[in-house]
Write an enzyme that holds these catalytic residues in place. Structure first.
Site, short mmCIF file in Angstrom:
data_model
loop_
_atom_site.label_atom_id
_atom_site.label_comp_id
_atom_site.label_asym_id
_atom_site.label_seq_id
_atom_site.Cartn_x
_atom_site.Cartn_y
_atom_site.Cartn_z
N HIS A 22 0.89 -1.17 0.00
CA HIS A 22 0.00 0.00 0.00
C HIS A 22 0.92 1.22 0.00
O HIS A 22 2.01 1.17 0.59
CB HIS A 22 -0.83 0.11 1.27
CG HIS A 22 -1.75 -1.04 1.57
ND1 HIS A 22 -1.33 -2.15 2.23
CD2 HIS A 22 -3.07 -1.21 1.33
CE1 HIS A 22 -2.36 -2.98 2.38
NE2 HIS A 22 -3.43 -2.44 1.83
N ASP B 180 2.38 1.98 3.34
CA ASP B 180 3.32 1.01 3.93
C ASP B 180 4.75 1.45 3.62
O ASP B 180 5.68 1.09 4.34
CB ASP B 180 3.18 -0.39 3.30
CG ASP B 180 1.79 -0.96 3.40
OD1 ASP B 180 1.07 -0.58 4.33
OD2 ASP B 180 1.44 -1.79 2.53
N GLU C 278 -10.53 -7.14 -4.51
CA GLU C 278 -10.30 -8.18 -3.49
C GLU C 278 -11.55 -8.25 -2.62
O GLU C 278 -11.77 -7.40 -1.76
CB GLU C 278 -9.06 -7.81 -2.66
CG GLU C 278 -8.72 -8.87 -1.63
CD GLU C 278 -7.47 -8.52 -0.82
OE1 GLU C 278 -6.49 -8.00 -1.40
OE2 GLU C 278 -7.48 -8.75 0.39
N GLU D 3 -8.80 -13.79 -1.43
CA GLU D 3 -8.09 -14.06 -0.16
C GLU D 3 -8.82 -15.17 0.59
O GLU D 3 -10.03 -15.10 0.80
CB GLU D 3 -8.02 -12.79 0.67
CG GLU D 3 -7.34 -13.02 2.02
CD GLU D 3 -6.88 -11.75 2.70
OE1 GLU D 3 -6.49 -10.79 2.00
OE2 GLU D 3 -6.91 -11.70 3.94
N HIS E 118 -10.89 -14.18 3.58
CA HIS E 118 -12.08 -13.40 3.23
C HIS E 118 -13.18 -14.33 2.73
O HIS E 118 -14.36 -14.13 3.05
CB HIS E 118 -11.75 -12.38 2.13
CG HIS E 118 -10.78 -11.31 2.56
ND1 HIS E 118 -10.38 -10.29 1.74
CD2 HIS E 118 -10.14 -11.11 3.74
CE1 HIS E 118 -9.54 -9.50 2.37
NE2 HIS E 118 -9.36 -9.98 3.60
N ASP F 274 -4.53 -13.88 -2.32
CA ASP F 274 -3.93 -13.51 -1.04
C ASP F 274 -3.95 -14.76 -0.19
O ASP F 274 -5.00 -15.23 0.28
CB ASP F 274 -4.68 -12.35 -0.36
CG ASP F 274 -4.08 -11.01 -0.74
OD1 ASP F 274 -3.28 -10.96 -1.70
OD2 ASP F 274 -4.39 -9.99 -0.08
N ASP G 115 -10.84 -11.68 10.64
CA ASP G 115 -9.79 -11.91 9.65
C ASP G 115 -8.46 -12.08 10.38
O ASP G 115 -7.78 -11.10 10.66
CB ASP G 115 -9.78 -10.66 8.74
CG ASP G 115 -8.99 -10.86 7.48
OD1 ASP G 115 -8.63 -12.01 7.17
OD2 ASP G 115 -8.73 -9.86 6.79
N ASP H 161 -5.75 -13.63 9.38
CA ASP H 161 -4.56 -13.55 8.50
C ASP H 161 -3.42 -14.45 8.95
O ASP H 161 -2.28 -14.00 9.10
CB ASP H 161 -4.06 -12.09 8.44
CG ASP H 161 -4.91 -11.21 7.54
OD1 ASP H 161 -5.73 -11.74 6.76
OD2 ASP H 161 -4.75 -9.97 7.61
N ASP I 76 -0.67 -12.52 2.48
CA ASP I 76 -1.32 -11.49 3.29
C ASP I 76 -1.54 -12.14 4.67
O ASP I 76 -2.66 -12.46 5.06
CB ASP I 76 -2.64 -11.07 2.65
CG ASP I 76 -3.18 -9.79 3.28
OD1 ASP I 76 -2.61 -9.35 4.29
OD2 ASP I 76 -4.18 -9.25 2.77
C1 XUL Z 1 -7.50 -6.62 4.39
C2 XUL Z 1 -6.67 -7.04 3.26
C3 XUL Z 1 -5.83 -5.98 2.64
C4 XUL Z 1 -5.69 -6.08 1.16
C5 XUL Z 1 -4.97 -4.94 0.53
O1 XUL Z 1 -8.27 -7.63 4.92
O2 XUL Z 1 -6.68 -8.19 2.88
O3 XUL Z 1 -4.60 -6.00 3.26
O4 XUL Z 1 -5.05 -7.26 0.80
O5 XUL Z 1 -5.52 -3.71 0.83
CO CO Z 2 -5.64 -9.18 1.42
#
Ligand code: XUL
Ligand code: CO
Length: 438
Positions: free
Chosen positions: A100, A103, A231, A267, A270, A295, A306, A308, A337
């Site tokens: 991003h 970042d 996404e 993702e 998600h 992702d 989430d 991750d 991610d």
């Molecule tokens: C948030 C997510 C983000 C995107 C990019 O859940 O997955 O980090 O991958 O904005």
């Molecule tokens: Co993501």
């Protein structure tokens, strides 16, 4: 200057290895279905989790030191993160990164200053890229963190905020193109709503599409040839997210004429939050010609948010790779991610997270290829629909060569129809087990 002094270059040592800093399954050059693993699995490092996130959560401060020897919030720190990131990717043999805008550099109050910093850091990254084979997988703009995006970016009720979002997308596209990015992502962090009592959903969705159209127009005008991605995510942060899941995002893209320029970045965590399996959203994307990038992470069945996590579940990575192989691969890649669990706060843990993720996907690739080569699942699915190919009435339906009247007459002639054949789910699950654990 070496940053990760305690970690050597990570090598493949095979499944018998007990070395925590070695790959057990990811063998970059090993050929699977005619291609080396590294080509099937273009892995990427997410700048935000790996180089920025310190383990801050709602209940506590950061635990991991991501200063990399520099004072946080400075351009020296931004550069130290670049140095750390490149050393990290080189030691793991990772060829791509995702970012991003914010970042990369600390965000200033004035966007002109933020943009100047982005120019400086992207020059620095470009310099670093020379002499390596590391590339940018995708870039994106963070349009959810800054307080101005409290009501969304494209979907904001404020025209000024919309303009700020547009400015950030423009700059993030500039940087993505400058770094040779394969893709550009829209994750609609706050593109959703909390209550209909204050929200015009149609207005907001049309405005998101407007922003995306402008992004396509601008991106193409500066020579961006890659894919734009949505996404999808169903919730967190907003209660109702406009990009709920793959099917919703595809419908949105088609409704607004964006489907030629956009694909999806799916993702895992998600998809599961949306109440689907990861492979479901991959299949829905693939059959619509929109499986772009992934992702790679996983959630926790017992937690509703989430998380991750680094991928560990080999059943899921196998089913994912089954979809990817069947779809003929990705135009994007596999972006981790994913973040270490909060108590795994050391530099070694950063590497172990990626080793776990890369090994899990390597295993998934090997096992998915074996499932395809085994052929029993494919054959079963084909046979399951065979009445459409083997019977006159089936052929008529497929050729759009019949109608309700004719079908009703046919049904009348059948009396009590035979039940469809058994779905054999348990038998098929047994085949998966026998391939996974042979
Ligand atoms: C948030 C997510 C983000 C995107 C990019 O859940 O997955 O980090 O991958 O904005
Ligand atoms: Co993501």
């Amino acid at each position: 200057m070496e940053i990760f002094k305690n970690v050597p270059e990570i090598k493949y040592e095979g499944p018998e290895s007990k070395n925590p800093l070695a790959f057990k399954y990811y063998d970059a050059e090993k050929v699977v279905m005619g291609k080396p693993m590294k080509e099937h699995l273009p892995f990427a490092m997410a700048w935000w989790h790996n180089l920025c996130a310190t383990g801050v959560d709602m209940f506590g401060r950061g635990v991991a030191d991501k200063s990399f020897g520099a004072k946080e919030g400075t351009m020296e720190h931004a550069k130290a993160k670049v140095d750390a990131g490149f050393e990290f990717m080189q030691k793991l043999g990772i060829k791509y990164f995702c970012f991003h805008d914010v970042d990369l550099v600390p965000e200033a109050d004035d966007i002109k200053e933020t943009n100047r910093r982005l120019d400086e850091i992207s020059d620095y990254i470009l310099e670093k890229m020379k002499g390596t084979d590391i590339k940018c997988l995708w870039g994106t703009a963070n349009m959810f963190g800054n307080p101005r995006f409290m009501n969304g970016a494209g979907s904001s009720n404020s025209a000024d905020v919309f303009a700020f979002a547009a400015a950030q997308v423009k700059k993030a596209l500039d940087i993505t193109v400058k770094l040779g990015g394969r893709g550009y992502v829209f994750w609609g962090g706050r593109e959703g709503y909390e209550t209909l009592l204050n929200t015009d959903v149609k207005f907001e969705q049309e405005n998101i599409a407007r922003l995306m159209k402008m992004a396509v127009e601008y991106g193409r005008s500066i020579g961006f040839k890659g894919d734009f991605y949505i996404e999808p995510k169903p919730k967190e942060p907003m209660k109702h997210q406009y990009d709920f899941d793959a099917a919703t995002a595809i419908g949105f893209l088609k409704a607004h004429g964006l489907d030629k320029d956009f694909k999806l970045n799916i993702e895992a965590n998600h998809a599961t939050l949306a109440g689907h399996t990861f492979e479901h959203d991959l299949r829905i994307s693939a059959i619509n010609g929109m499986l772009g990038s992934i992702d790679a992470n996983q959630g926790d069945m017992l937690l509703g948010w989430d998380t991750d996590e680094f991928p560990f579940d080999v059943y899921t990575s196998t089913m994912c790779m089954y979809e990817v192989l069947k779809a003929g691969g990705l135009t994007g890649g596999f972006n981790f991610d994913a973040k270490n669990r909060r108590p795994s706060y050391t530099q070694e843990d950063m590497f172990m997270g990626f080793i776990l993720g890369m090994d899990t996907f390597a295993l998934g690739l090997i096992k998915a290829a074996e499932l395809i080569e085994d052929g029993r699942i494919d054959e079963f699915v084909k046979e399951r629909y065979s009445s459409y190919y083997n019977t006159e009435i089936g052929k008529k339906i497929l050729n759009n060569n019949t109608n309700l009247k004719e079908l009703a007459e046919y049904a009348d002639s059948l009396g009590k129809p035979e039940l469809p054949g058994s779905g054999r789910q348990e038998m098929l699950e047994g085949i998966v087990n026998s391939v996974l654990f042979k």
